[in-house]
Scaffold this motif. Structure first.
Motif, PDB file in Angstrom:
ATOM      1  N   LEU A 132      29.809 -70.140-110.094  1.00  0.00           N
ATOM      2  CA  LEU A 132      30.170 -71.453-110.614  1.00  0.00           C
ATOM      3  C   LEU A 132      29.850 -72.539-109.589  1.00  0.00           C
ATOM      4  CD1 LEU A 132      31.449 -73.077-112.918  1.00  0.00           C
ATOM      5  CD2 LEU A 132      33.689 -72.674-111.861  1.00  0.00           C
ATOM      6  N   TYR A 133      30.172 -72.289-108.326  1.00  0.00           N
ATOM      7  CA  TYR A 133      29.879 -73.271-107.277  1.00  0.00           C
ATOM      8  C   TYR A 133      28.377 -73.531-107.210  1.00  0.00           C
ATOM      9  CZ  TYR A 133      30.440 -75.781-102.851  1.00  0.00           C
ATOM     10  OH  TYR A 133      30.443 -76.752-101.881  1.00  0.00           O
ATOM     11  N   SER A 150      32.246 -83.172-107.915  1.00  0.00           N
ATOM     12  CA  SER A 150      32.356 -83.555-106.507  1.00  0.00           C
ATOM     13  C   SER A 150      33.636 -83.009-105.879  1.00  0.00           C
ATOM     14  CB  SER A 150      32.300 -85.076-106.359  1.00  0.00           C
ATOM     15  OG  SER A 150      31.052 -85.581-106.772  1.00  0.00           O
ATOM     16  N   LYS A 151      34.746 -83.140-106.575  1.00  0.00           N
ATOM     17  CA  LYS A 151      36.032 -82.646-106.050  1.00  0.00           C
ATOM     18  C   LYS A 151      35.980 -81.125-105.852  1.00  0.00           C
ATOM     19  CE  LYS A 151      39.053 -86.269-107.900  1.00  0.00           C
ATOM     20  NZ  LYS A 151      40.198 -86.571-108.809  1.00  0.00           N
ATOM     21  N   PHE A 152      35.362 -80.429-106.784  1.00  0.00           N
ATOM     22  CA  PHE A 152      35.244 -78.974-106.680  1.00  0.00           C
ATOM     23  C   PHE A 152      34.343 -78.587-105.513  1.00  0.00           C
ATOM     24  CE2 PHE A 152      32.777 -75.159-108.255  1.00  0.00           C
ATOM     25  CZ  PHE A 152      33.774 -74.229-107.978  1.00  0.00           C
ATOM     26  N   LEU A 153      33.211 -79.250-105.373  1.00  0.00           N
ATOM     27  CA  LEU A 153      32.275 -78.927-104.301  1.00  0.00           C
ATOM     28  C   LEU A 153      32.861 -79.223-102.924  1.00  0.00           C
ATOM     29  CD1 LEU A 153      28.987 -80.309-105.917  1.00  0.00           C
ATOM     30  CD2 LEU A 153      29.637 -77.909-105.672  1.00  0.00           C
ATOM     31  N   GLY A 185      35.970 -78.846-102.226  1.00  0.00           N
ATOM     32  CA  GLY A 185      37.124 -77.973-102.034  1.00  0.00           C
ATOM     33  C   GLY A 185      38.453 -78.624-102.345  1.00  0.00           C
ATOM     34  N   GLU A 186      38.422 -79.748-103.051  1.00  0.00           N
ATOM     35  CA  GLU A 186      39.662 -80.455-103.373  1.00  0.00           C
ATOM     36  C   GLU A 186      40.340 -79.895-104.614  1.00  0.00           C
ATOM     37  OE1 GLU A 186      38.590 -84.551-103.669  1.00  0.00           O
ATOM     38  OE2 GLU A 186      37.969 -84.710-101.566  1.00  0.00           O
ATOM     39  N   THR A 187      39.616 -79.155-105.443  1.00  0.00           N
ATOM     40  CA  THR A 187      40.177 -78.501-106.624  1.00  0.00           C
ATOM     41  C   THR A 187      39.680 -77.064-106.682  1.00  0.00           C
ATOM     42  OG1 THR A 187      38.332 -79.230-108.025  1.00  0.00           O
ATOM     43  CG2 THR A 187      40.281 -80.648-107.947  1.00  0.00           C
ATOM     44  N   LYS A 188      40.451 -76.191-107.348  1.00  0.00           N
ATOM     45  CA  LYS A 188      40.071 -74.784-107.458  1.00  0.00           C
ATOM     46  C   LYS A 188      38.947 -74.580-108.458  1.00  0.00           C
ATOM     47  CE  LYS A 188      44.555 -72.865-106.093  1.00  0.00           C
ATOM     48  NZ  LYS A 188      45.708 -72.001-106.496  1.00  0.00           N
ATOM     49  N   LEU A 189      38.942 -75.405-109.517  1.00  0.00           N
ATOM     50  CA  LEU A 189      37.922 -75.331-110.554  1.00  0.00           C
ATOM     51  C   LEU A 189      37.546 -76.741-110.987  1.00  0.00           C
ATOM     52  CD1 LEU A 189      39.339 -72.559-112.948  1.00  0.00           C
ATOM     53  CD2 LEU A 189      37.365 -72.317-111.439  1.00  0.00           C
ATOM     54  N   PRO A 190      36.309 -76.950-111.417  1.00  0.00           N
ATOM     55  CA  PRO A 190      35.970 -78.242-112.022  1.00  0.00           C
ATOM     56  C   PRO A 190      36.558 -78.291-113.428  1.00  0.00           C
ATOM     57  CG  PRO A 190      34.078 -76.767-112.093  1.00  0.00           C
ATOM     58  CD  PRO A 190      35.155 -76.048-111.338  1.00  0.00           C
ATOM     59  N   SER A 191      37.175 -79.391-113.782  1.00  0.00           N
ATOM     60  CA  SER A 191      37.835 -79.481-115.084  1.00  0.00           C
ATOM     61  C   SER A 191      36.815 -79.514-116.222  1.00  0.00           C
ATOM     62  CB  SER A 191      38.718 -80.733-115.154  1.00  0.00           C
ATOM     63  OG  SER A 191      37.943 -81.902-114.966  1.00  0.00           O
TER      64      SER A 191
END
Length: 270
Positions: A120-121, A156-159, A161-167
């Motif tokens: 996913l990343y 951006s938040k996911f990449l 590391g600010e969230t576990k998954l992109p919404s």
């Protein structure tokens, strides 16, 4: 060169970042001796096909963000793509837990959360690169801002590391179950729908199908509901996929060969 990193927005020395990983180019050009270094660049935007050694890259990311892209995505995915000495994921997928089979497709759960998040990343990082800047100098249509703002913010938040998954993001990784005799790489394309966007690209043996948006439809939500990581792996023949047929038809009927490729075609037709 110094500048503002497109991901973390810090003023840093920027790395000359590849759009698609350099290792993919290397696998195609070096790893299949029968093809040598004859990479054919096919541009749907310019309706052309030609040999090239050019690789799409820009000063886009700082060293830390570039390292995160490698560690969290590329290093988790690229060892499993099709190579001359084997196709690890095509073998490994047979041990995954099966969800269902439809026609010639068999859907599987990922073997672990770490496996799912790595793929996913990687997929999100490629989609993010597409929309974060313009790549039209490489034969593509204008790409900047091609992905909607709400998805890019989530990416951006996911990449970072600010969230576990992109919404509101769902990924299907298609794994070719036939011999990969023609290695290929496809840059992302974006198909717009009312409540979501469909982002598709491929590397040797693998096709990534990413859906992002607030309303992907009841069918998608139902399909992915048993899967907390929103990632599935799908075993099927990629040569029977409609996208493959579309590219084959494009090459036969619409693409204009240029340069050395055109000369080779002419020589064959003499």
């Amino acid at each position: 060169m110094n500048g503002i990193c497109a991901l973390c927005h810090k003023s840093e020395k920027l790395i000359d970042s590849h759009f698609m990983p350099k290792a993919v180019y290397r696998t195609i050009s070096k790893g299949f001796p029968e093809y040598g270094e004859n990479i054919v660049w096919i541009s749907g935007h310019e309706k052309s096909a030609a040999y090239t050694s050019k690789q799409a890259k820009k000063h886009l990311l700082c060293a830390n963000c570039e390292a995160a892209f490698s560690k969290n995505g590329e290093d988790k995915v690229l060892p499993f793509m099709a190579k001359p000495n084997g196709f690890k994921l095509a073998t490994k997928i047979k041990k995954f837990k099966k969800l269902s089979g439809v026609k010639d497709e068999v859907w599987y759960f990922p073997s672990s959360d770490d496996c799912a998040l790595g793929f996913l990343y990687f997929a999100v990082s490629i989609a993010w690169r597409l929309s974060s800047t313009d790549w039209s100098n490489y034969g593509m249509p204008e790409t900047k801002n091609s992905i909607r703002d709400e998805s890019m913010l989530s990416f951006s938040k996911f990449l970072l590391g600010e969230t576990k998954l992109p919404s509101n993001t769902f990924l299907a990784v298609y794994v070719d179950n036939q011999k990969v005799d023609i290695p290929s790489m496809g840059f992302p394309t974006v198909k717009n729908h009312t409540g979501y966007q469909h982002i598709v690209f491929n590397i040797p043996g693998l096709k990534f199908s990413l859906l992002a948006g607030n309303d992907p439809g009841a069918g998608i939500l139902e399909t992915f509901s048993p899967n907390k990581t929103n990632v599935y792996f799908v075993s099927r023949s990629l040569k029977t996929h409609p996208d493959y047929n579309f590219v084959a038809d494009f090459l036969k009927t619409k693409a204009v060969a240029k340069g050395r490729l055109a000369k080779e075609f002419s020589a064959k037709n003499v």
